[in-house]
Design a protein around this motif. Structure first.
Motif, PDB file in Angstrom:
ATOM      1  N   ILE A  72      41.879  43.006  34.292  1.00 31.72           N
ATOM      2  CA  ILE A  72      43.336  43.100  34.376  1.00 31.72           C
ATOM      3  C   ILE A  72      43.784  44.521  34.687  1.00 31.72           C
ATOM      4  O   ILE A  72      44.806  44.742  35.339  1.00 31.72           O
ATOM      5  N   GLN A  73      43.023  45.509  34.222  1.00 31.57           N
ATOM      6  CA  GLN A  73      43.389  46.897  34.471  1.00 31.57           C
ATOM      7  C   GLN A  73      42.867  47.406  35.813  1.00 31.57           C
ATOM      8  O   GLN A  73      43.111  48.551  36.184  1.00 31.57           O
ATOM      9  N   ASP A  74      42.154  46.555  36.556  1.00 31.23           N
ATOM     10  CA  ASP A  74      41.605  46.949  37.854  1.00 31.23           C
ATOM     11  C   ASP A  74      42.672  46.738  38.930  1.00 31.23           C
ATOM     12  O   ASP A  74      43.108  45.608  39.182  1.00 31.23           O
ATOM     13  N   GLY A  75      43.099  47.791  39.580  1.00 39.80           N
ATOM     14  CA  GLY A  75      44.140  47.679  40.604  1.00 39.80           C
ATOM     15  C   GLY A  75      43.691  46.923  41.841  1.00 39.80           C
ATOM     16  O   GLY A  75      44.520  46.515  42.655  1.00 39.80           O
ATOM     17  N   LYS A  76      42.371  46.732  42.007  1.00 37.57           N
ATOM     18  CA  LYS A  76      41.865  46.031  43.186  1.00 37.57           C
ATOM     19  C   LYS A  76      41.608  44.558  42.914  1.00 37.57           C
ATOM     20  O   LYS A  76      41.002  43.875  43.752  1.00 37.57           O
ATOM     21  N   LEU A  77      42.038  44.046  41.758  1.00 40.31           N
ATOM     22  CA  LEU A  77      41.749  42.651  41.410  1.00 40.31           C
ATOM     23  C   LEU A  77      42.384  41.692  42.416  1.00 40.31           C
ATOM     24  O   LEU A  77      41.755  40.721  42.851  1.00 40.31           O
ATOM     25  N   ALA A  78      43.646  41.944  42.804  1.00 41.81           N
ATOM     26  CA  ALA A  78      44.339  41.023  43.716  1.00 41.81           C
ATOM     27  C   ALA A  78      43.629  40.967  45.063  1.00 41.81           C
ATOM     28  O   ALA A  78      43.430  39.885  45.636  1.00 41.81           O
ATOM     29  N   SER A  79      43.246  42.131  45.600  1.00 41.66           N
ATOM     30  CA  SER A  79      42.556  42.132  46.896  1.00 41.66           C
ATOM     31  C   SER A  79      41.189  41.467  46.790  1.00 41.66           C
ATOM     32  O   SER A  79      40.749  40.777  47.721  1.00 41.66           O
ATOM     33  N   LEU A  80      40.510  41.648  45.642  1.00 47.00           N
ATOM     34  CA  LEU A  80      39.223  40.980  45.430  1.00 47.00           C
ATOM     35  C   LEU A  80      39.400  39.465  45.430  1.00 47.00           C
ATOM     36  O   LEU A  80      38.639  38.732  46.075  1.00 47.00           O
ATOM     37  N   LEU A  81      40.422  38.990  44.724  1.00 43.86           N
ATOM     38  CA  LEU A  81      40.688  37.546  44.677  1.00 43.86           C
ATOM     39  C   LEU A  81      41.005  37.010  46.074  1.00 43.86           C
ATOM     40  O   LEU A  81      40.509  35.947  46.480  1.00 43.86           O
ATOM     41  N   ARG A  82      41.871  37.739  46.803  1.00 45.94           N
ATOM     42  CA  ARG A  82      42.250  37.292  48.141  1.00 45.94           C
ATOM     43  C   ARG A  82      41.018  37.178  49.059  1.00 45.94           C
ATOM     44  O   ARG A  82      40.870  36.210  49.810  1.00 45.94           O
ATOM     45  N   PRO A 111      50.461  46.040  28.309  1.00 41.43           N
ATOM     46  CA  PRO A 111      51.328  44.967  28.815  1.00 41.43           C
ATOM     47  C   PRO A 111      52.011  45.306  30.133  1.00 41.43           C
ATOM     48  O   PRO A 111      52.168  44.438  30.984  1.00 41.43           O
ATOM     49  N   GLU A 112      52.431  46.568  30.319  1.00 38.49           N
ATOM     50  CA  GLU A 112      53.098  46.899  31.580  1.00 38.49           C
ATOM     51  C   GLU A 112      52.133  46.785  32.756  1.00 38.49           C
ATOM     52  O   GLU A 112      52.474  46.232  33.810  1.00 38.49           O
ATOM     53  N   ARG A 113      50.904  47.293  32.558  1.00 38.83           N
ATOM     54  CA  ARG A 113      49.896  47.206  33.617  1.00 38.83           C
ATOM     55  C   ARG A 113      49.527  45.746  33.880  1.00 38.83           C
ATOM     56  O   ARG A 113      49.407  45.326  35.045  1.00 38.83           O
ATOM     57  N   ALA A 114      49.351  44.975  32.798  1.00 34.26           N
ATOM     58  CA  ALA A 114      49.017  43.553  32.951  1.00 34.26           C
ATOM     59  C   ALA A 114      50.113  42.821  33.696  1.00 34.26           C
ATOM     60  O   ALA A 114      49.843  41.985  34.570  1.00 34.26           O
ATOM     61  N   LEU A 148      49.419  40.841  37.146  1.00 36.47           N
ATOM     62  CA  LEU A 148      49.600  39.384  37.130  1.00 36.47           C
ATOM     63  C   LEU A 148      50.671  38.942  38.106  1.00 36.47           C
ATOM     64  O   LEU A 148      50.558  37.883  38.729  1.00 36.47           O
ATOM     65  N   LYS A 149      51.741  39.717  38.243  1.00 37.29           N
ATOM     66  CA  LYS A 149      52.774  39.347  39.215  1.00 37.29           C
ATOM     67  C   LYS A 149      52.241  39.422  40.639  1.00 37.29           C
ATOM     68  O   LYS A 149      52.604  38.594  41.485  1.00 37.29           O
ATOM     69  N   GLU A 150      51.377  40.384  40.918  1.00 33.97           N
ATOM     70  CA  GLU A 150      50.790  40.483  42.253  1.00 33.97           C
ATOM     71  C   GLU A 150      49.887  39.284  42.524  1.00 33.97           C
ATOM     72  O   GLU A 150      49.890  38.727  43.623  1.00 33.97           O
ATOM     73  N   ILE A 151      49.158  38.839  41.480  1.00 35.78           N
ATOM     74  CA  ILE A 151      48.299  37.658  41.632  1.00 35.78           C
ATOM     75  C   ILE A 151      49.147  36.405  41.769  1.00 35.78           C
ATOM     76  O   ILE A 151      48.834  35.499  42.551  1.00 35.78           O
ATOM     77  N   ASP A 152      50.240  36.342  41.020  1.00 32.99           N
ATOM     78  CA  ASP A 152      51.108  35.158  41.053  1.00 32.99           C
ATOM     79  C   ASP A 152      51.700  34.941  42.447  1.00 32.99           C
ATOM     80  O   ASP A 152      51.888  33.805  42.881  1.00 32.99           O
TER      81      ASP A 152
END
Length: 851
Positions: free
Chosen positions: A691-701, A727-730, A734-738
């Protein structure tokens, strides 16, 4: 001296010779101001709240009526369209009923106090004639639809003049043919055979032209495409020209014969009939091309559709007024909040003034007199001859001086009491860890000298945290006191029972062997697992005990404490209640594994694999998804569960290497299931590192695109602990993933400390109730209440609910009764390999125990 006497006199007049009275006056002043402010602010807040509550109630009623009005108008519109397709008394009555219902709802709206506003009232009043006009237009269009001549104006020509001309043409043609056939055979063969063939050809062309015309009329009524209709018009024109040409050819042939008067008359009638028919045909084409071929179309375009547009616009205006009213109420509440904040600043300034006055009084009436007394007491402690003043102001300082001598006499007895407090637990009065370790060391020395055994039992209550969090610390403290009492009741006076902290206890048994220690542990287990009656609550808590024997399991207090703790952990993990320390099992535990180096090689050596546990819908009974569960097939220690190695992976950062592998494998297997025809979702658990990894969304994509797997079929599950770590980072991640369409669920809900504010703000789709609540809900009323409350909370927030840990039919039935959405657990299926899952999906019925 004179000024001091005046001050003393003034203090006496104001009754300020007592420090208590001085501060009492200040406290009364402060309390009066605070109470007055509270009453004023509370009155304003209550008044505003009542007004907003009334407005909200009115808006809810108006919104419901507006919805009913829109629904009735839509239903009337639908009924009218159905009637135009297939007229019936039922659709006619439905249209009338829905319009009448719309008028009734409009009348209810006009009675509402909320619509007394001039603009809203005039807008609703303007809707009444629109509904009336709609009713009149509906009746008119239904009348047209039921009358064939009105519905299709061109049919009057087709059924009138054109039909007569058709009959006349055919009658004349038949008369000519009959006249030619009545001649003598020899004459017919020689003279009339060619002419008779021409008449037959003319009549045949006429029949073909009439057939094409009829096909055009039928398709025109059926609203066939214009290109096809034009082809049929061209056919009619072509056949008509051919027929006219043939007719002229026959006329030329007949004119050469001067004796055939009857045939000439028939030919003239055919010519006149065909011309009249064609003129009528051109009129039919003109009617159809001008858009008036159906009588209901102009009414729909010019009357009904504009009326519906105006009605829907007014309903939209009403809904916009509701939104504007809600915004005004929000602004009013915001203004009230600003006023309260300003008042609080004023209150803070007033309190600051009072505090300043109190400090001045404190300095002159307390601190300085106490400093004088303290100096005298120090001098007295040094052995000096000190004579304390006989009269000290204020009176409380005098009382303090008088009490000092009595205090010195009690110091010794209090010191003894403090020593007891230092060595005992304040809540249960049991020995604490310090006293336990002291007695354990002494017992070990005695046992070593005498060659005897002793046992140390570590005890931990199961589910105590749930009771403490749910029912409060008062209930939890009372429960711990009862646990301490029961322990003292089943043990000997020579045994020591200590509370180490929280819900953890330790018991020291002297002069016992392994068999006796286990027998005593069984008695403790039986005594502690009975129901507790605490403040009208009947509570049940489980207990796990770990036993370590001196000297077999350790010859020092530290080893005995550590090994009894390991035994208790094994008992809790295997759910056997009582565990005896086993050094072979301890060697295989995480603490003695070279976890770091082995975790680094696990992915490269393909030691990780996935199992899948199905999730079923409680509403439909169908399998809707699976959860991917990672397992470690250790080359030495066998199957290692994730609760052993995941925490180490997170602590060392190696989770960053496991998570990409887990996502790729789960998404790939999800795609394989879809290709097999099983359109179900795939759930994957994420850690705090992910969740704290800023590259999570690009990895998922990247993973989703690589597997060509739809994002809406992937769900990421995170625990409350992960969500609340940052919570702010999460929220940002999460919004980017959503935005990608990936679903998000909160795992193990109810065991953490998540904020409802964050839960509402974050793009969460699903809550998964922790299995510790679900598995015990049938035996524990508090767990049952927690499960039911979480389901209600989730539904009120618009979220789905998954209950994990469903292991029997009764739990399934209660969850279904409480409208839980999905279930997961051994009652449905154990975790399965991919091959087993594919077979399970193929052989399991589409509906699972709906009955």
């Amino acid at each position: 001296m004179i000024q001091r006497r005046r001050w003393e006199s003034l203090r006496g007049l104001l009754f300020l010779h007592s420090l208590r009275k001085q501060y009492l006056i200040l406290a009364l002043l402060l309390a009066t101001v605070v109470i007055a402010y509270t009453w004023i602010a509370g009155s304003k807040v209550n008044a505003s709240g009542k007004i907003n509550s009334l407005n909200i109630e009115q808006r809810i009623k108006v919104a419901d009526l507006a919805h009913r009005l829109r629904r009735s108008v839509v239903a009337a519109d639908t009924a009218l369209n159905l009637f135009l397709l297939s007229p019936s008394n039922g659709t006619h009555q439905t249209f009338d009923d829905q319009l009448q219902q719309s008028q009734d709802v409009l009348a209810e709206l006009l009675k509402m106090d909320w619509v007394n506003d001039g603009h809203t009232l005039s807008m609703l009043l303007g809707m009444k004639p629109l509904l009336s006009n709609m009713a009149a237009a509906g009746k008119e269009i239904m009348t047209v639809r039921q009358d064939g001549d009105l519905m299709y104006p061109a049919m009057r020509l087709a059924n009138g003049q054109m039909m007569d001309d058709n009959m006349n043409f055919l009658a004349s043609a038949n008369n000519a043919i009959q006249a030619l056939q009545e001649g003598s055979p020899l004459q017919w063969r020689q003279q009339n055979i060619k002419l008779l063939g021409q008449f037959y050809q003319t009549r045949d062309m006429w029949h073909r032209m009439i057939s094409s015309y009829r096909l055009y009329i039928i398709n025109r009524i059926g609203s066939l495409h214009e290109d096809v209709l034009q082809d049929q018009v061209d056919d009619v024109e072509l056949l008509y020209k051919a027929m006219r040409s043939k007719l002229r050819e026959v006329s030329t042939h007949v004119k050469k014969r001067t004796t055939d008067l009857e045939i000439s008359m028939a030919l003239n009638d055919m010519d006149a009939a065909s011309l009249r028919w064609y003129e009528s045909y051109r009129e039919v084409l003109q009617i159809n091309r001008e858009g008036h071929w159906r009588g209901d179309v102009p009414i729909m375009k010019e009357i009904v559709h504009p009326l519906l547009v105006k009605i829907y616009e007014k309903i939209d205006q009403l809904e916009d007024e509701l939104k504007q009213s809600a915004n005004l109420d929000l602004q009013s509440q915001s203004q009230l909040g600003d006023n309260v904040v300003h008042s609080l600043w004023g209150m803070a300034l007033f309190v600051l003034i009072i505090v300043t006055i109190s400090l001045i009084l404190l300095e002159f009436n307390l601190i300085r007199p106490i400093a004088g007394v303290a100096r005298n007491l120090k001098d007295e402690a040094r052995g000096k001859d000190v004579e304390l003043p006989s009269h000290i102001q204020p009176r409380e300082i005098q009382d303090l001086t008088d009490a000092f001598r009595e205090m010195r006499q009690q110091v010794h007895s209090r010191q003894m009491a403090l020593e007891h407090i230092a060595m005992h637990d304040s809540l249960t009065s049991l020995p604490n860890r310090t006293l336990l370790m002291d007695r354990l060391n002494q017992a070990i020395e005695n046992a070593r000298r005498r060659g005897r055994n002793l046992a140390l039992i570590m005890l931990d209550l199961d589910r105590f945290k749930e009771i403490n969090d749910t029912l409060g610390h008062q209930i939890g403290d009372a429960l711990l006191q009862q646990v301490g009492s029961r322990l003292r009741g089943v043990l000997r006076d020579s045994d020591t029972v200590a509370r180490l902290g929280g819900d953890e206890f330790a018991i020291l048994l002297t002069s016992v062997n392994e068999e006796n220690a286990l027998r005593i542990a069984a008695g403790i287990h039986e005594a502690l697992e009975k129901v507790y009656e605490v403040y009208e609550h009947s509570l049940y808590v489980g207990v796990s005990l770990g036993v370590a024997i001196f000297p077999e399991h350790g010859d020092t207090s530290e080893l005995l404490l550590q090994h009894s703790d390991v035994a208790m952990y094994m008992a809790k993990r295997t759910n056997i209640g009582i565990g005896l320390y086993d050094n072979t099992r301890d060697q295989h535990s995480v603490s003695n594994l070279s976890v770091l180096s082995e975790l680094r090689n696990a992915i490269e050596n393909d030691e990780f694999f996935l199992q899948y546990q199905p999730k079923l819908s409680l509403h439909s009974g169908q399998i809707t998804g699976v959860e991917a569960l990672v397992r470690w097939r250790h080359p030495i220690h066998g199957l290692v569960m994730p609760d052993i190695f995941i925490s180490n992976a997170e602590q060392t950062g190696l989770i960053k290497r496991i998570s990409p592998w887990l996502l790729e494998r789960a998404i790939s297997d999800g795609k394989r299931l879809h290709d097999m025809g099983h359109k179900i979702s795939m759930s994957v658990n994420l850690s705090v590192w992910d969740i704290q990894d800023g590259k999570l969304a690009s990895l998922l994509r990247h993973k989703l695109q690589k597997a060509n797997f739809p994002a809406e079929y992937l769900m990421l599950e995170i625990t409350e602990r992960v969500m609340m770590a940052e919570p702010e980072r999460a929220d940002q991640v999460l919004k980017e993933i959503d935005k990608m369409g990936v679903k998000i669920g909160i795992d193990d809900f109810g065991t953490g400390f998540s904020s409802l504010v964050y839960l509402k703000q974050m793009p969460v789709d699903t809550l998964k109730i922790d299995k510790s609540f679900v598995m015990d809900m049938l035996n524990d009323e508090s767990n049952s209440t927690i499960v039911h409350s979480i389901i209600e909370l989730a539904h009120n927030l618009g979220l789905d609910v998954i209950a994990e840990g469903v292991e029997n039919d009764q739990t399934w039935s209660w969850l279904k009764k409480w409208r839980c959405d999905y279930a997961q657990g051994y009652y449905i299926s154990h975790p399965l390999s991919f091959a087993e899952l594919a077979e399970y999906l193929k052989t399991t019925p589409h509906e699972f125990m709906l009955g």
